[in-house]
Design an enzyme around this catalytic site. Structure first.
Site, short mmCIF file in Angstrom:
data_model
loop_
_atom_site.label_atom_id
_atom_site.label_comp_id
_atom_site.label_asym_id
_atom_site.label_seq_id
_atom_site.Cartn_x
_atom_site.Cartn_y
_atom_site.Cartn_z
N ARG A 91 0.79 -1.27 -0.08
CA ARG A 91 -0.06 -0.26 0.12
C ARG A 91 1.10 1.28 0.09
O ARG A 91 0.61 2.26 -0.68
CB ARG A 91 -0.96 -0.01 1.24
CG ARG A 91 -1.73 1.22 1.44
CD ARG A 91 -2.44 1.15 2.80
NE ARG A 91 -3.19 2.29 2.95
CZ ARG A 91 -4.17 2.37 3.92
NH1 ARG A 91 -4.48 1.31 4.55
NH2 ARG A 91 -4.79 3.67 3.97
N ASN A 145 -10.47 -4.01 -0.88
CA ASN A 145 -10.55 -2.73 -1.81
C ASN A 145 -9.37 -3.14 -3.15
O ASN A 145 -8.87 -3.98 -2.84
CB ASN A 145 -10.04 -1.60 -1.04
CG ASN A 145 -10.96 -0.72 -0.56
OD1 ASN A 145 -12.08 -0.77 -1.11
ND2 ASN A 145 -10.73 -0.09 0.51
N CYS A 166 -18.81 -1.23 1.05
CA CYS A 166 -18.09 0.00 1.73
C CYS A 166 -18.93 0.61 2.53
O CYS A 166 -20.14 0.86 2.06
CB CYS A 166 -17.80 0.88 0.42
SG CYS A 166 -17.01 2.60 0.92
N HIS A 196 -16.33 5.10 -4.02
CA HIS A 196 -15.81 6.29 -3.90
C HIS A 196 -15.68 7.16 -4.80
O HIS A 196 -14.72 8.21 -4.75
CB HIS A 196 -14.15 5.70 -3.41
CG HIS A 196 -13.97 4.93 -2.28
ND1 HIS A 196 -12.68 4.73 -1.75
CD2 HIS A 196 -14.66 4.41 -1.28
CE1 HIS A 196 -12.70 3.79 -0.67
NE2 HIS A 196 -13.93 3.52 -0.50
N TYR A 240 -14.19 10.60 -0.98
CA TYR A 240 -12.86 10.56 -1.83
C TYR A 240 -13.05 11.34 -2.75
O TYR A 240 -12.26 11.06 -3.75
CB TYR A 240 -13.11 8.93 -2.25
CG TYR A 240 -12.48 8.19 -1.15
CD1 TYR A 240 -11.27 7.86 -0.93
CD2 TYR A 240 -13.39 7.80 0.01
CE1 TYR A 240 -10.81 7.03 -0.19
CE2 TYR A 240 -12.94 6.93 1.12
CZ TYR A 240 -11.60 6.31 0.98
OH TYR A 240 -11.30 5.59 2.19
C1 G6P Z 1 -12.81 3.75 4.70
C2 G6P Z 1 -12.86 3.32 3.25
C3 G6P Z 1 -12.20 2.07 3.02
C4 G6P Z 1 -10.69 1.92 3.54
C5 G6P Z 1 -10.64 2.53 4.76
C6 G6P Z 1 -9.08 2.75 5.00
O1 G6P Z 1 -13.52 2.94 5.28
O2 G6P Z 1 -14.20 3.26 2.86
O3 G6P Z 1 -12.42 1.73 1.61
O4 G6P Z 1 -10.03 0.74 3.25
O5 G6P Z 1 -11.26 3.66 5.10
O6 G6P Z 1 -8.83 2.65 6.39
P1 G6P Z 1 -7.35 2.81 6.73
O7 G6P Z 1 -7.50 2.82 8.25
O8 G6P Z 1 -6.63 1.44 6.35
O9 G6P Z 1 -6.81 4.03 6.09
MN MN Z 2 -14.46 2.11 1.13
#
Ligand code: G6P
Ligand code: MN
Length: 417
Positions: A91, A145, A166, A196, A240
């Site tokens: 990531r 995702n 989501c 998103h 987003y």
């Molecule tokens: C939200 C989004 C998800 C994403 C997550 C990330 O819930 O809708 O798509 O994966 O945040 O969380 P993080 O703590 O991994 O940044």
């Molecule tokens: Mn999401």
């Protein structure tokens, strides 16, 4: 009585799912939860913690773990998938490399999202093929995702039932419930777009349209997009969309941050897993609240409950378009408001399309479908076409070297290329 398999159960999110299941024990009679992961260390820590945690919750359910999909899936009713191929380490490449080229670095949006899809889709296809084989009637409840692209890919190459989730789709409802102090079940809206990249509008409370004043109070909860711009649009956007409406500013901010989100999470997770591993601890770590993914278990369990109990619930989910949005292909996966029952998700009719955002939604969908095809086939030309079709990239001279650098960085997780 239900059997639930959790794929990627070594994720720090797992206890929230367990907590949600325990809160719904009256309506969701689960007898067995199987935890599955390829990371045996995290899996065994999680199994230990979950066993202490269900005791703490007084939740009577059999919990065990395995690394075998055959064992986990046989007899399962729901397969919940929450995987991150390459983990947060991969990531971080998605977040950092695009920034060198002046583009948004993010795990689901832009080039980062495309490579996330390239890593996750081949593995999700393998998982889905095993669902076909060992529990063909089970529903896949996907949280991996980018969920829209994953759902579109599985629909294309597998014959499985999948709900692409989501929490973002339910957020306007939760925002409105909080801002106006009304029960969420009274709030409905039209929902147009993709995961998103979506917009909510025509919101009603108890059947009457929200007033302009109420609208203004609701959008205050969407903190990432300009309030003025939302007033002008008169739409409630996904958080987003900030990357599209404030691109230059966001690129600048991302460049200036000292740690990317992925880097912060790597650190957070060290702390969270120390707490999970502590054999005297049977409660959710406090640090977990700093982890994103809020609302995850609420939506996942909402879908399972609606399917199992045939409740006909209103929920926003990623599903095949099939004529719902007239300007998109039938097999394009969209995120939309659905009626959820034992027959699955039925998208609701959308009354009108706000002209201001139709072009953006079409363009992003076009990129997504090219990216899905590239993820499945490993065709580099298609990957380049997808990248240049992305409204946040668009420039061939940037896309070409960026694609090469990303392919190289992620090569361990891209068997198809
Ligand atoms: C939200 C989004 C998800 C994403 C997550 C990330 O819930 O809708 O798509 O994966 O945040 O969380 P993080 O703590 O991994 O940044
Ligand atoms: Mn999401």
């Amino acid at each position: 009585e239900l059997k639930i398999a959790i794929v990627g159960a070594g994720s720090s999110y797992t206890p929230e799912l367990i907590e949600g299941l325990s809160e719904h024990r009256e309506t969701l009679p689960v007898k067995e939860i199987v935890l599955l992961d390829i990371n045996e260390e995290r899996l065994s820590i999680m199994e230990g913690f979950v066993k202490r945690y269900i005791k703490h919750l007084n939740y009577d359910v059999k919990v065990w773990s395995t690394t075998s999909r055959e064992e986990a899936f046989t007899g399962a009713d729901f397969v919940s998938t929450q995987i991150r191929v390459g983990g947060n380490k991969a990531r971080i490449f998605d977040e950092k490399i695009p920034l060198k080229y002046g583009l948004i670095g993010q795990e689901t949006t832009g080039v980062g999202g495309m490579f996330n899809a390239f890593r996750v889709i081949p593995v999700m296809i393998e998982i889905a093929k095993d669902v076909e084989k060992y529990c063909p009637n089970a529903w896949i409840i996907n949280y991996s995702n980018p969920t829209g692209l994953v759902t579109e890919a599985l629909n294309k190459v597998c014959n499985v039932k999948i709900a692409g989730l989501c929490a973002g789709g339910m957020r306007p409802r939760w925002w409105a419930a909080e801002a106006l102090n009304v029960p969420e079940e009274k709030i409905y809206y039209d929902y147009l777009g993709l995961n998103h990249m979506n917009f909510s509008y025509n919101m009603t409370i108890d059947g009457r349209p929200v007033t302009d004043e109420e609208f203004s109070n609701i959008i205050k909860k969407c903190t990432t997009v300009s309030q003025d711009w939302m007033e002008t649009l008169h739409l409630i956007p996904s958080q987003y969309t900030q990357y599209y409406f404030h691109t230059k500013e966001r690129v600048q901010q991302l460049k200036e941050q000292d740690k990317t989100r992925g880097e912060s999470i790597l650190e957070l997770e060290k702390q969270i897993f120390r707490e999970y591993a502590d054999e005297t601890n049977d409660q959710k770590p406090k640090t977990l609240a700093k982890r994103g993914g809020g609302g995850y278990s609420k939506v996942a369990i909402g879908v399972m409950d609606a399917i199992y109990n045939d409740t006909g619930k209103w929920m926003v989910i990623n599903v095949a378009n099939n004529g719902t949005v007239r300007f998109l292909d039938d097999d394009a996966v969209i995120e939309t408001a659905c009626y959820v029952s034992k027959n699955g998700m039925k998208p609701l009719t959308i009354a009108d399309y706000p002209k201001a955002i139709v072009g953006l939604v079409s363009a992003v969908k076009n990129y997504e479908s090219l990216a899905v095809e590239a993820a499945i086939t490993g065709d580099k030309d298609l990957a380049l076409q997808a990248l240049v079709a992305h409204p946040l990239v668009r420039d061939y001279d940037i896309a070409k070297p960026l694609l090469e650098e990303m392919l190289e960085a992620h090569k361990d997780y891209l068997p198809q290329f």
